[in-house]
Write a protein that holds these residues in place. Structure first.
Motif, PDB file in Angstrom:
ATOM      1  N   TYR A  29       1.969   4.607  -1.140  1.00 20.25           N
ATOM      2  CA  TYR A  29       0.959   5.757  -0.292  1.00 20.25           C
ATOM      3  C   TYR A  29       1.442   6.561   0.842  1.00 20.25           C
ATOM      4  O   TYR A  29       0.609   5.882   1.704  1.00 20.25           O
ATOM      5  CB  TYR A  29      -0.398   5.228  -1.356  1.00 20.25           C
ATOM      6  CG  TYR A  29      -0.896   5.745  -2.295  1.00 20.25           C
ATOM      7  CD1 TYR A  29       0.780   6.020  -3.280  1.00 20.25           C
ATOM      8  CD2 TYR A  29      -1.106   4.754  -2.722  1.00 20.25           C
ATOM      9  CE1 TYR A  29       0.040   6.351  -5.221  1.00 20.25           C
ATOM     10  CE2 TYR A  29      -1.503   4.529  -4.194  1.00 20.25           C
ATOM     11  CZ  TYR A  29      -0.946   4.989  -5.310  1.00 20.25           C
ATOM     12  OH  TYR A  29      -0.555   5.073  -6.593  1.00 20.25           O
ATOM     13  N   CYS A  37      -6.459   8.324  -4.840  1.00 19.65           N
ATOM     14  CA  CYS A  37      -5.788   7.447  -5.410  1.00 19.65           C
ATOM     15  C   CYS A  37      -7.380   6.801  -5.401  1.00 19.65           C
ATOM     16  O   CYS A  37      -7.966   6.196  -6.453  1.00 19.65           O
ATOM     17  CB  CYS A  37      -4.467   6.420  -4.566  1.00 19.65           C
ATOM     18  SG  CYS A  37      -4.995   5.247  -6.729  1.00 19.65           S
ATOM     19  N   PRO A  69       1.070   1.261  -3.816  1.00 18.07           N
ATOM     20  CA  PRO A  69       0.661   1.869  -5.557  1.00 18.07           C
ATOM     21  C   PRO A  69       0.626   0.306  -6.461  1.00 18.07           C
ATOM     22  O   PRO A  69      -0.729   0.279  -7.480  1.00 18.07           O
ATOM     23  CB  PRO A  69       1.789   2.668  -6.428  1.00 18.07           C
ATOM     24  CG  PRO A  69       2.496   3.263  -4.678  1.00 18.07           C
ATOM     25  CD  PRO A  69       2.553   2.222  -3.819  1.00 18.07           C
ATOM     26  N   GLU A  73      -3.612  -1.349  -7.711  1.00 19.98           N
ATOM     27  CA  GLU A  73      -4.056  -0.858  -8.883  1.00 19.98           C
ATOM     28  C   GLU A  73      -4.482  -3.022  -9.487  1.00 19.98           C
ATOM     29  O   GLU A  73      -5.332  -3.206  -9.661  1.00 19.98           O
ATOM     30  CB  GLU A  73      -3.082  -0.977 -10.349  1.00 19.98           C
ATOM     31  CG  GLU A  73      -3.855  -0.410 -11.149  1.00 19.98           C
ATOM     32  CD  GLU A  73      -2.339  -0.201 -12.102  1.00 19.98           C
ATOM     33  OE1 GLU A  73      -2.659  -0.522 -13.768  1.00 19.98           O
ATOM     34  OE2 GLU A  73      -0.764   0.156 -11.412  1.00 19.98           O
TER      35      GLU A  73
END
Length: 79
Positions: A29, A37, A69, A73
């Motif tokens: 990112y 996010c 990413p 998560e």
């Protein structure tokens, strides 16, 4: 003959359905993408720990995930 012995095993057909598998490179990112996010996770209440909502918590998530990413998560899931 048991029930399990009669089931067809789609080994080759399963691999043929996935072929050709082409991996897709997803870059880390950017600063703006990470912020977006992070705010999405806050809005969806994925980040419920009180320290995850602080500026220090955000920077810790950025450091631990390296703005990746998938890593972000995984880190945000249990919080």
């Amino acid at each position: 003959m048991s029930y399990w012995e009669r089931l067809p095993l789609p080994f080759q057909e399963g691999f043929d359905a996935l072929d050709p598998f082409v991996p897709v490179l997803v870059p880390n990112y950017s600063q703006r993408e990470f912020e977006s996010c992070y705010h999405y996770y806050l809005h969806r209440k994925w980040l419920q720990h009180e320290q995850a909502r602080t500026e220090a918590g955000k920077e810790e998530l950025r450091f631990l995930s390296s703005s990746n990413p998938q890593q972000l998560e995984r880190l945000a899931g249990p919080l």
